[in-house]
Design an enzyme around this catalytic site. Structure first.
Site, PDB file in Angstrom:
ATOM      1  N   GLY A  10       0.819  -1.215   0.000  1.00  0.00           N
ATOM      2  CA  GLY A  10       0.000   0.000   0.000  1.00  0.00           C
ATOM      3  C   GLY A  10       0.846   1.256   0.000  1.00  0.00           C
ATOM      4  O   GLY A  10       1.726   1.424   0.846  1.00  0.00           O
ATOM      5  N   GLY A  12      -0.427   4.329   0.342  1.00  0.00           N
ATOM      6  CA  GLY A  12      -1.258   5.413   0.873  1.00  0.00           C
ATOM      7  C   GLY A  12      -0.426   6.216   1.860  1.00  0.00           C
ATOM      8  O   GLY A  12       0.808   6.147   1.857  1.00  0.00           O
ATOM      9  N   PHE A  13      -1.103   6.958   2.728  1.00  0.00           N
ATOM     10  CA  PHE A  13      -0.380   7.791   3.696  1.00  0.00           C
ATOM     11  C   PHE A  13       0.544   6.943   4.569  1.00  0.00           C
ATOM     12  O   PHE A  13       1.688   7.320   4.825  1.00  0.00           O
ATOM     13  CB  PHE A  13      -1.371   8.526   4.600  1.00  0.00           C
ATOM     14  CG  PHE A  13      -2.107   9.631   3.910  1.00  0.00           C
ATOM     15  CD1 PHE A  13      -1.458  10.809   3.590  1.00  0.00           C
ATOM     16  CD2 PHE A  13      -3.442   9.507   3.585  1.00  0.00           C
ATOM     17  CE1 PHE A  13      -2.127  11.848   2.961  1.00  0.00           C
ATOM     18  CE2 PHE A  13      -4.124  10.534   2.956  1.00  0.00           C
ATOM     19  CZ  PHE A  13      -3.468  11.706   2.641  1.00  0.00           C
ATOM     20  N   VAL A  78      -2.037  -7.267  -4.309  1.00  0.00           N
ATOM     21  CA  VAL A  78      -1.698  -8.310  -3.344  1.00  0.00           C
ATOM     22  C   VAL A  78      -2.956  -9.125  -3.070  1.00  0.00           C
ATOM     23  O   VAL A  78      -4.021  -8.565  -2.791  1.00  0.00           O
ATOM     24  CB  VAL A  78      -1.144  -7.674  -2.046  1.00  0.00           C
ATOM     25  CG1 VAL A  78      -0.952  -8.724  -0.969  1.00  0.00           C
ATOM     26  CG2 VAL A  78       0.165  -6.954  -2.348  1.00  0.00           C
ATOM     27  N   GLU A 169     -18.774  17.633   3.554  1.00  0.00           N
ATOM     28  CA  GLU A 169     -17.978  18.342   2.549  1.00  0.00           C
ATOM     29  C   GLU A 169     -18.578  18.158   1.156  1.00  0.00           C
ATOM     30  O   GLU A 169     -18.651  19.102   0.363  1.00  0.00           O
ATOM     31  CB  GLU A 169     -16.527  17.843   2.595  1.00  0.00           C
ATOM     32  CG  GLU A 169     -15.843  18.287   3.879  1.00  0.00           C
ATOM     33  CD  GLU A 169     -14.414  17.780   4.064  1.00  0.00           C
ATOM     34  OE1 GLU A 169     -13.701  18.369   4.871  1.00  0.00           O
ATOM     35  OE2 GLU A 169     -14.023  16.798   3.419  1.00  0.00           O
ATOM     36  N   ASP A 299      -5.298   2.742   8.198  1.00  0.00           N
ATOM     37  CA  ASP A 299      -6.718   2.368   8.321  1.00  0.00           C
ATOM     38  C   ASP A 299      -6.935   0.872   8.530  1.00  0.00           C
ATOM     39  O   ASP A 299      -7.993   0.445   8.986  1.00  0.00           O
ATOM     40  CB  ASP A 299      -7.463   2.758   7.030  1.00  0.00           C
ATOM     41  CG  ASP A 299      -7.821   4.230   6.987  1.00  0.00           C
ATOM     42  OD1 ASP A 299      -7.432   4.962   7.920  1.00  0.00           O
ATOM     43  OD2 ASP A 299      -8.479   4.649   6.015  1.00  0.00           O
TER      44      ASP A 299
HETATM   45  C1  FAD Z   1     -13.337  10.538   0.799  1.00  0.00           C
HETATM   46  C2  FAD Z   1     -12.405  10.523   1.978  1.00  0.00           C
HETATM   47  C3  FAD Z   1     -12.115  11.708   2.642  1.00  0.00           C
HETATM   48  C4  FAD Z   1     -11.246  11.712   3.731  1.00  0.00           C
HETATM   49  N1  FAD Z   1     -10.976  12.900   4.368  1.00  0.00           N
HETATM   50  C5  FAD Z   1     -10.096  12.920   5.386  1.00  0.00           C
HETATM   51  C6  FAD Z   1      -9.742  14.147   6.019  1.00  0.00           C
HETATM   52  O1  FAD Z   1     -10.251  15.215   5.664  1.00  0.00           O
HETATM   53  N2  FAD Z   1      -8.822  14.115   7.024  1.00  0.00           N
HETATM   54  C7  FAD Z   1      -8.248  12.940   7.432  1.00  0.00           C
HETATM   55  O2  FAD Z   1      -7.405  12.956   8.328  1.00  0.00           O
HETATM   56  N3  FAD Z   1      -8.576  11.764   6.865  1.00  0.00           N
HETATM   57  C8  FAD Z   1      -9.478  11.725   5.858  1.00  0.00           C
HETATM   58  N4  FAD Z   1      -9.809  10.532   5.267  1.00  0.00           N
HETATM   59  C9  FAD Z   1      -9.204   9.300   5.786  1.00  0.00           C
HETATM   60  C10 FAD Z   1      -7.794   9.131   5.261  1.00  0.00           C
HETATM   61  O3  FAD Z   1      -7.759   9.375   3.871  1.00  0.00           O
HETATM   62  C11 FAD Z   1      -7.337   7.718   5.589  1.00  0.00           C
HETATM   63  O4  FAD Z   1      -7.340   7.579   6.988  1.00  0.00           O
HETATM   64  C12 FAD Z   1      -5.946   7.445   5.046  1.00  0.00           C
HETATM   65  O5  FAD Z   1      -5.934   7.530   3.640  1.00  0.00           O
HETATM   66  C13 FAD Z   1      -5.481   6.060   5.471  1.00  0.00           C
HETATM   67  O6  FAD Z   1      -4.219   5.841   4.946  1.00  0.00           O
HETATM   68  P1  FAD Z   1      -3.740   4.364   4.621  1.00  0.00           P
HETATM   69  O7  FAD Z   1      -2.346   4.496   4.131  1.00  0.00           O
HETATM   70  O8  FAD Z   1      -4.017   3.477   5.768  1.00  0.00           O
HETATM   71  O9  FAD Z   1      -4.695   3.883   3.451  1.00  0.00           O
HETATM   72  P2  FAD Z   1      -4.907   4.488   1.992  1.00  0.00           P
HETATM   73  O10 FAD Z   1      -4.520   5.908   1.933  1.00  0.00           O
HETATM   74  O11 FAD Z   1      -6.292   4.111   1.614  1.00  0.00           O
HETATM   75  O12 FAD Z   1      -3.879   3.665   1.100  1.00  0.00           O
HETATM   76  C14 FAD Z   1      -4.015   2.292   0.882  1.00  0.00           C
HETATM   77  C15 FAD Z   1      -3.243   1.931  -0.372  1.00  0.00           C
HETATM   78  O13 FAD Z   1      -3.229   0.515  -0.490  1.00  0.00           O
HETATM   79  C16 FAD Z   1      -3.475   0.149  -1.831  1.00  0.00           C
HETATM   80  N5  FAD Z   1      -4.067  -1.186  -1.817  1.00  0.00           N
HETATM   81  C17 FAD Z   1      -5.226  -1.569  -1.236  1.00  0.00           C
HETATM   82  N6  FAD Z   1      -5.422  -2.883  -1.407  1.00  0.00           N
HETATM   83  C18 FAD Z   1      -4.375  -3.342  -2.114  1.00  0.00           C
HETATM   84  C19 FAD Z   1      -4.010  -4.629  -2.613  1.00  0.00           C
HETATM   85  N7  FAD Z   1      -4.770  -5.701  -2.394  1.00  0.00           N
HETATM   86  N8  FAD Z   1      -2.876  -4.734  -3.331  1.00  0.00           N
HETATM   87  C20 FAD Z   1      -2.082  -3.652  -3.560  1.00  0.00           C
HETATM   88  N9  FAD Z   1      -2.386  -2.419  -3.107  1.00  0.00           N
HETATM   89  C21 FAD Z   1      -3.504  -2.265  -2.382  1.00  0.00           C
HETATM   90  C22 FAD Z   1      -4.416   1.220  -2.345  1.00  0.00           C
HETATM   91  O14 FAD Z   1      -4.355   1.326  -3.767  1.00  0.00           O
HETATM   92  C23 FAD Z   1      -3.883   2.465  -1.641  1.00  0.00           C
HETATM   93  O15 FAD Z   1      -2.921   3.134  -2.421  1.00  0.00           O
HETATM   94  C24 FAD Z   1     -10.671  10.499   4.169  1.00  0.00           C
HETATM   95  C25 FAD Z   1     -10.968   9.304   3.506  1.00  0.00           C
HETATM   96  C26 FAD Z   1     -11.823   9.314   2.415  1.00  0.00           C
HETATM   97  C27 FAD Z   1     -12.130   8.030   1.707  1.00  0.00           C
END
Ligand code: FAD
Length: 430
Positions: A10, A12-13, A78, A169, A299
């Site tokens: 992943g 993401g953040f 994955v 929003e 998350d």
């Molecule tokens: C619409 C929306 C608005 C939001 N607004 C806010 C806000 O204003 N403030 C705030 O603090 N938080 C906000 N959030 C929450 C915040 O975006 C999440 O908490 C944060 O993105 C979590 O980060 P992460 O790295 O855990 O997951 P993510 O950022 O979701 O990254 C997960 C990554 O894993 C990859 N992935 C998933 N499954 C697989 C797989 N099987 N194989 C390979 N890759 C995979 C995905 O492509 C993605 O790139 C918001 C969320 C959403 C959906």
């Protein structure tokens, strides 16, 4: 001694901050994502409502690690984890071996088993969702312009489910798009007949925020013409209609689902203990019990917070937990003990309702509302965006939108199949 292999699932953040912390450390990192780009989810609603372009909120993962020789990027999905043999299974190609695994695959939309919601609703979780929703919203106006009788059938009724920050929003941004931009684009259509209905099960919007913030959010939404339905629940969704628990049926061709998330489906197949919402159980150091080589962050993780409650699924939690896992792995790779407990530093939460209106609950009991909160929100989001180009582009777009009351990217990139009262979802756009 062989360098340790770290696989991060992943970008993401959480995954990105973990990988960034490991740049230059004596480990070989592979960051795997099914997308070639990182998505800035907090601004997806602005792509869906034509405030920003898709490329403003996405950044190529390879670009981030161009100058990091110990970080490899792999575009792949994955499908599972073999904990015994320490392998990550991929949909494409042979499995990846690891010494340390960091699971950071984020969350997925939670539909709460509402009949028809998944088939007919519009989620707002990734970039494709945002583009699909933008196509659909604009197509509804085109359809109503061509045949105004469709308005009665719900062509211009937009139901948003969930009164959390994403729902608030999105609802606020839709009303601004209609009043400030589409009213001018469609001079022959009575755009004032467009409705935005925000449904929330609880008794207020922005539930996790302070009382002052909730009040402000409520008043600003109402002032913008959003029809607020509190204590109301969707029980079924069908083409062109949304049924509520009270029995009321709203003719509506658009249902935006912002009612919650659960852990990524990868959590269900990882073979690890799960907590509420499918999140994987971790200890205070973010490792999985009985598997100290596996970390779960962001998350996807059930990170224990104060008072036994789980930390919220927010970007700052994801970033800090990712960085913590990276620091622990770096310590161990250098032969030092790295088992410190993760401590989340809560620097506050914010949400915006629209132009000049936002709420910000900050540390030390500081609650901002209105223009000061809005400016703080703009500044923070610019700072958090990945890449200088994106920051500059978003800044210019916001300044342009503010001064001109215009929205540049109100484009139907791929017209949905047949816009009309059926409320069909468009095909996935890229
Ligand atoms: C619409 C929306 C608005 C939001 N607004 C806010 C806000 O204003 N403030 C705030 O603090 N938080 C906000 N959030 C929450 C915040 O975006 C999440 O908490 C944060 O993105 C979590 O980060 P992460 O790295 O855990 O997951 P993510 O950022 O979701 O990254 C997960 C990554 O894993 C990859 N992935 C998933 N499954 C697989 C797989 N099987 N194989 C390979 N890759 C995979 C995905 O492509 C993605 O790139 C918001 C969320 C959403 C959906």
């Amino acid at each position: 001694m062989d360098r340790r292999k770290v696989v991060i699932v992943g970008a993401g953040f959480a995954g990105l901050d973990c990988a960034k912390r490991l740049v230059g450390e004596p480990v070989d990192v592979t960051i795997v994502d099914r997308r070639s780009f990182h998505t800035f989810q907090p601004l997806l609603y602005q792509v869906a409502t034509a405030g920003l372009s898709a490329s403003d909120v996405a950044y190529p993962v390879r670009g981030i690690f161009q100058r990091a020789p110990n970080v490899a990027v792999r575009l792949a999905s994955v499908t599972g984890v073999d904990l015994e043999h320490r392998l990550v299974r991929l949909a494409e190609g042979p499995p990846l071996p690891y010494d340390h695994l960091v699971l950071a695959a984020g969350a997925a939309v939670r539909w709460f088993e509402v009949p028809g919601a998944e088939e007919h609703g519009f989620p707002l979780y990734d970039l494709a969702d945002a583009i699909r929703l933008r196509n659909h919203v604009l197509s509804q106006f085109e359809a109503a312009d061509a045949d105004p009788t469709l308005v009665e059938a719900g062509a211009l009724t937009f139901v948003v489910v969930g009164g959390g920050p994403t729902g608030v929003e999105t609802a606020g941004a839709l009303t601004e798009l209609f009043a400030m931009v589409l009213a001018k684009d469609f001079p022959r259509l009575d755009v004032a007949r467009a409705r935005v209905v925000l449904l929330e099960m609880g008794d207020s919007v922005l539930a996790p925020f302070s009382h002052r913030a909730r009040r402000h959010g409520h008043d600003e939404l109402v002032a913008r013409g959003v029809e607020l339905r509190l204590g109301e629940r969707v029980t079924a969704v069908a083409p062109g209609e949304v049924t509520l628990a009270s029995g009321e049926v709203i003719p509506a061709c658009t249902l935006v689902w912002a009612a919650g998330v659960r852990a990524s489906p990868l959590a269900d197949v990882a073979g690890l203990p799960q907590a509420a919402g499918g999140r994987i159980v971790v200890g205070g150091d973010l490792r999985v019990p009985d598997h100290p080589e596996v970390f779960v962050v962001g998350d996807m993780a059930a990170v224990p917070g104060s008072g036994g409650r789980l930390l919220p699924q927010l970007a700052p939690v994801a970033k800090q937990s990712g960085r913590h896992a990276g620091a622990t792995i770096a310590c161990e790779a250098q032969g030092r003990r790295g088992g410190r407990r993760f401590r989340y530093r809560d620097r506050g939460t914010m949400a915006t309702i629209g132009r000049g209106a936002a709420v910000a609950d900050l540390p030390l009991g500081v609650n901002l509302t209105g223009v000061p909160a809005w400016l703080a929100w703009l500044f923070l989001h610019l700072l958090l965006l990945a890449g200088f180009r994106n920051r500059l582009s978003v800044f210019v777009s916001w300044a342009w939108n503010y001064v001109t009351y215009d929205r540049g990217p109100r484009l139907i990139i791929e017209a949905p199949g047949a816009p009309g009262p059926e409320g069909e979802r468009g095909p996935e756009s890229t």
